[in-house]
Structures are given as C-alpha cells and as structure tokens.
Design an enzyme around this catalytic site. Sequence first.
Site, PDB file in Angstrom:
ATOM      1  CE  LYS A  22      48.652  34.247  25.713  1.00 20.62           C
ATOM      2  NZ  LYS A  22      47.807  33.532  26.685  1.00 20.62           N
ATOM      3  CG  ASN A  23      45.231  36.340  26.939  1.00 23.70           C
ATOM      4  OD1 ASN A  23      45.636  35.256  26.500  1.00 23.70           O
ATOM      5  ND2 ASN A  23      45.777  36.931  27.982  1.00 23.70           N
ATOM      6  NE  ARG A  92      43.306  28.688  33.401  1.00 25.25           N
ATOM      7  CZ  ARG A  92      42.375  28.161  34.179  1.00 25.25           C
ATOM      8  NH1 ARG A  92      42.545  26.968  34.630  1.00 25.25           N
ATOM      9  NH2 ARG A  92      41.324  28.846  34.511  1.00 25.25           N
ATOM     10  CB  CYS A 116      49.195  26.467  34.781  1.00 22.43           C
ATOM     11  SG  CYS A 116      48.993  28.166  35.249  1.00 22.43           S
ATOM     12  NE  ARG A 121      45.353  30.331  35.080  1.00 21.13           N
ATOM     13  CZ  ARG A 121      45.849  30.650  33.875  1.00 21.13           C
ATOM     14  NH1 ARG A 121      47.051  30.261  33.532  1.00 21.13           N
ATOM     15  NH2 ARG A 121      45.100  31.326  33.021  1.00 21.13           N
ATOM     16  CG  ASP A 304      48.182  38.599  31.622  1.00 25.52           C
ATOM     17  OD1 ASP A 304      47.312  38.399  30.757  1.00 25.52           O
ATOM     18  OD2 ASP A 304      48.332  37.871  32.618  1.00 25.52           O
ATOM     19  NE  ARG A 396      51.340  28.381  26.495  1.00 25.66           N
ATOM     20  CZ  ARG A 396      50.585  27.956  27.504  1.00 25.66           C
ATOM     21  NH1 ARG A 396      51.149  27.488  28.597  1.00 25.66           N
ATOM     22  NH2 ARG A 396      49.276  28.021  27.434  1.00 25.66           N
TER      23      ARG A 396
HETATM   24  C1  EPZ Z   1      42.834  35.041  31.602  1.00 17.38           C
HETATM   25  O1  EPZ Z   1      43.040  33.857  32.357  1.00 17.38           O
HETATM   26  C2  EPZ Z   1      44.080  35.201  30.742  1.00 17.38           C
HETATM   27  N1  EPZ Z   1      44.210  34.062  29.838  1.00 17.38           N
HETATM   28  C3  EPZ Z   1      45.324  35.304  31.639  1.00 17.38           C
HETATM   29  O2  EPZ Z   1      46.447  35.539  30.793  1.00 17.38           O
HETATM   30  C4  EPZ Z   1      45.143  36.504  32.556  1.00 17.38           C
HETATM   31  O3  EPZ Z   1      46.242  36.579  33.431  1.00 17.38           O
HETATM   32  C5  EPZ Z   1      43.842  36.361  33.363  1.00 17.38           C
HETATM   33  O4  EPZ Z   1      42.722  36.196  32.460  1.00 17.38           O
HETATM   34  C6  EPZ Z   1      43.569  37.565  34.241  1.00 17.38           C
HETATM   35  O5  EPZ Z   1      43.472  38.712  33.454  1.00 17.38           O
HETATM   36  C7  EPZ Z   1      43.445  34.033  28.706  1.00 17.38           C
HETATM   37  O6  EPZ Z   1      42.650  34.940  28.443  1.00 17.38           O
HETATM   38  C8  EPZ Z   1      43.632  32.863  27.804  1.00 17.38           C
HETATM   39  P1  EPZ Z   1      40.605  34.509  35.481  1.00 17.38           P
HETATM   40  P2  EPZ Z   1      41.796  33.239  33.209  1.00 17.38           P
HETATM   41  O7  EPZ Z   1      39.530  33.494  35.320  1.00 17.38           O
HETATM   42  O8  EPZ Z   1      40.533  33.392  32.454  1.00 17.38           O
HETATM   43  C9  EPZ Z   1      40.718  32.444  39.789  1.00 17.38           C
HETATM   44  C10 EPZ Z   1      48.621  35.242  29.966  1.00 17.38           C
HETATM   45  O9  EPZ Z   1      49.735  35.404  30.485  1.00 17.38           O
HETATM   46  N2  EPZ Z   1      39.611  31.622  39.261  1.00 17.38           N
HETATM   47  O10 EPZ Z   1      40.257  35.969  35.365  1.00 17.38           O
HETATM   48  O11 EPZ Z   1      42.205  31.895  33.667  1.00 17.38           O
HETATM   49  C11 EPZ Z   1      42.020  32.124  39.083  1.00 17.38           C
HETATM   50  O12 EPZ Z   1      42.650  31.022  39.700  1.00 17.38           O
HETATM   51  C12 EPZ Z   1      47.511  34.565  30.756  1.00 17.38           C
HETATM   52  O13 EPZ Z   1      48.299  35.612  28.811  1.00 17.38           O
HETATM   53  C13 EPZ Z   1      38.929  30.773  40.138  1.00 17.38           C
HETATM   54  O14 EPZ Z   1      39.243  30.693  41.332  1.00 17.38           O
HETATM   55  O15 EPZ Z   1      41.793  34.232  34.457  1.00 17.38           O
HETATM   56  C14 EPZ Z   1      42.799  33.394  39.236  1.00 17.38           C
HETATM   57  O16 EPZ Z   1      43.409  33.403  40.516  1.00 17.38           O
HETATM   58  C15 EPZ Z   1      47.978  34.127  32.147  1.00 17.38           C
HETATM   59  N3  EPZ Z   1      37.911  30.024  39.649  1.00 17.38           N
HETATM   60  C16 EPZ Z   1      41.721  34.486  39.176  1.00 17.38           C
HETATM   61  O17 EPZ Z   1      40.480  33.823  39.465  1.00 17.38           O
HETATM   62  C17 EPZ Z   1      37.514  30.087  38.336  1.00 17.38           C
HETATM   63  O18 EPZ Z   1      36.566  29.398  37.940  1.00 17.38           O
HETATM   64  C18 EPZ Z   1      41.609  35.178  37.819  1.00 17.38           C
HETATM   65  O19 EPZ Z   1      41.358  34.186  36.869  1.00 17.38           O
HETATM   66  C19 EPZ Z   1      38.228  30.943  37.456  1.00 17.38           C
HETATM   67  C20 EPZ Z   1      39.268  31.710  37.942  1.00 17.38           C
END
Ligand code: EPZ
Length: 418
Positions: A22-23, A92, A116, A121, A304, A396
């Site tokens: 998915k990701n 998102r 969320c 996020r 995850d 999802r």
């Molecule tokens: C991706 O989310 C995945 N989703 C998530 O999977 C996964 O948990 C996550 O990466 C971490 O591996 C998809 O790929 C669609 P991040 P993403 O940006 O890109 C903070 C699932 O269950 N952050 O690496 O949103 C954020 O709040 C989902 O399949 C900021 O502060 O993850 C988080 O605490 C859930 N500012 C941390 O960084 C930003 O601009 C990691 O987020 C971006 C992120």
Amino acid sequence: MDKLKIQGGQALNGTVNVSGAKNAALPILISAILGSGKSRFDRVPALQDIKTTELVLNHLGLTSTFEKGVMTLDAAKISTIEAPYDLVRKMRASVLVLGPLLAREGRAKVSLPGGCAIGARPIDFHLTALEKLGAKITLEGGYVIAEAKRLKGNRVSFEFPSVGATENAMMAACLADGETLLENSAKEPEIVDLAISLRSMGAKIEGEGSERIRIQGVNSLTGANHRIVGDRIEAGTFLAAALATRGKVRVEGLAPHHLEAVLQKFEEAGAIITRDAEAITLEARNGGKGTDVKTQPFPGFPTDMQAQFMAAMCVADGPSLITETIFENRFMHVPELARLGADLTVRGNSVLIRGKSKLIGAPLMATDLRASASLVMGGLCAEGETVVSRIYHLDRGYERMEEKLRSLGARIERAKEE
Ligand code: EPZ
C-alpha cells in the site's frame, strides 16, 4: 459497516502470498501525474486507500482503469490543480499530489490533511522542501497553495527522515531545472520502489535507499511501467500472527531484507526464521519470549509493526517493553487488547507488557489501520469468540485479510454490523 467474528485458539499454518505494498502504491500511482503519457502498474492491491487515490487522480483529470491488480492511468490532461478537503480528509497521503502537480503545472492547491487518529501528522517538512526547490507556499482557508514557474534543483536537508516529505520532494525534483540533492532522506523500501517507477518514466535518480538521493531534473517524463513491491508490513503481520498462535507460516512475494529488523526481533522472541530470496518462514516453538522493541525509521523496527508485535507479546512468556518514537498517539490498541485480559501498562511513549498464558475473547472496536490488525491477532490467540467492529480501518490497508487468515486455518468470518 462490517465486523469480523473470530473463534480463537487455532495455530496458523500454511503459505500466504503478500499483496503489493500500500505504502509504495500510493506515491507511485500519484507520480503518474508527472508523465505526459499512459502509465501501467501491476500488483496494485485492492484496498480502500487505493480506491481513494484513484478518485483523487480522476478528480485531477487522469483517466484510469483498474482490474485484476492492474491499474492504468492516463495523465494526458490535468483538468484542475486543486485537491479538495472532502477527498484529502479521507486519506492524508493525498498531500503527495503537491509535488507532482507543482512540478508539472507550476501550481497546486491542496487541502491541509488535518490530523488523524495516530497523531497531528503535520506537513511542514514537505512544504520546507518544496520552498527549497523554489516554490512560493501560502496557506489560505485550510488549503496549501504552491506556485513556481519552474522548480529549481537545490540541496534539501530533511530535519527528520520523513517518508512522505522525501517522496514529495523526489517527485517534484524530477522535473526541476538542474540537480537536487536530498539529504537525511527516508530509506524505506517504498522509497526505493518509487525511484524505480520514476526511472521507468525517464527520471534521473540515484542513491535511493540511502540518506542521500541525487536527482537530475529533466524537461518531461513518459508514462510509467512498474510492478509494485511486496507489502512488508502485511508480511510482518502474518508472521507475528504465526508467532502469537504458535504456528508455522511462510509468506511469499517479498525480499527478507525489507523486514530484517522485525525478523531479528522474532528470533529474539524464540521463533525460527528461514529467509529465502522472495519468501520468509516463521516457526514458533511453543510461545514467544518477552522481547523489547523501539520503533525507528528504516532500517530500524517499523512503527507500522508496533501494534502487531505488541499483540504477539501479550501471550509471550515474560515481560516486554515497547517504545514508539515515530508517532505521538499510536497506542489506541492498548485498551482494546486489555479487554481480552492482556496485562499492559502505558508509561509515556512506552508500554510494559506482562506476558500471559491466555486471553479471553471479547467484543473490540478498531480505531486505526494497524491497531485493527493487532486486535484481529488478539482474537486469534484468545479463547472463545472475539468480534472486531469498525473494520473499515482494516480494509484501508489489508486485502481480503480474513480470506488469507482462513487459508492458514483461522476460524474467522466477516459479518454486517447490526
Ligand atoms: C508514512 O507516513 C506511511 N504512510 C505510514 O504508514 C508510516 O507509519 C510512516 O510513513 C512512517 O514509516 C504512507 O506511506 C502512506 P512520516 P508519513 O512523514 O509519510 C512527523 C500505515 O499504517 N512529520 O515519515 O506520514 C509525523 O507527524 C501508515 O500504513 C512532521 O512532523 O510518515 C510523524 O510523527 C501509518 N512533519 C513522523 O514525522 C512532516 O512534514 C514520521 O512521519 C512530516 C512528518
């Protein structure tokens, strides 16, 4: 709304084929925006989030077909540069249209995703990266408006190896003028898969999978032709279920090194792991031993997999300490697992799990994608019947989970909520 009814106590045994990740699929389908031709993607999982992504892309003007795991997308014409709130709030990951729209059309208007269940996020790392590439970013009425006549290659150093921000910046940089160097980039296998798909469009990218990704901007890209990588989180979920139910399961369709940190924790917990080129087998000798885990960006233990590993440790022999360092609110499965009789204590961003010999089935409620997978696992281990409601969360990210679990011997069926 649907629910899952589970009769627990059955060890899982057999082989299951993982679906496309998915990701990886979400950013890769969105990257079709960058190409002026028709893209074709194989092994696209039939998930709610994929349907939402197709809707978002259709809204932007891309025509699509999707059958038997093959999605085609034709980006000949972009009819609007706006991704509205009612679509973005559903998923998102829709914010990933920012980079490609901006790079191709010079303008993008995307609703801020809002928080969320698992955390606020924000998308500040995404916006900072696009500004570094020359975009003018304004926030207006809950929307991000990004403008740039033509993006300019630059050096972008991420404050944190954010998966989404790395993906947005990678896609934008492909059509920028000149060279971009992304530093402290995310290294997840889904990032590598996106780079491979972008290269099939004519993008010039190297270093993906490391913390430094170098991209030479080009003037245009063709359509993509790519087969999505296997879903390592789906694979890890089935292996964790084999550990929890003391069974033996082989997952096929992914490279073991995509999940190495998790496999090492399974081994620490006493399981026997066999690694083949494109498959992994877990054999649980009696129960798992209590094992500590701390989630980290790749190649560390993936956030995850945190909820699923916790479910397995609820029936392990001895204590475990699980620490979540990526998201600020990713323990909503804890009170639900406790309803099965699990002994869990939350302390800040850690949970102490005192393993127990058995859990008793109960009605549970899913709250987010990976939490719902852990509740299903809890039900598989518990004595008697467990009913997990609101499993639209599960749908999802998991394709036909109950069918795959039934093929491994689980007693599980889908029913309609009264
Ligand atoms: C991706 O989310 C995945 N989703 C998530 O999977 C996964 O948990 C996550 O990466 C971490 O591996 C998809 O790929 C669609 P991040 P993403 O940006 O890109 C903070 C699932 O269950 N952050 O690496 O949103 C954020 O709040 C989902 O399949 C900021 O502060 O993850 C988080 O605490 C859930 N500012 C941390 O960084 C930003 O601009 C990691 O987020 C971006 C992120």
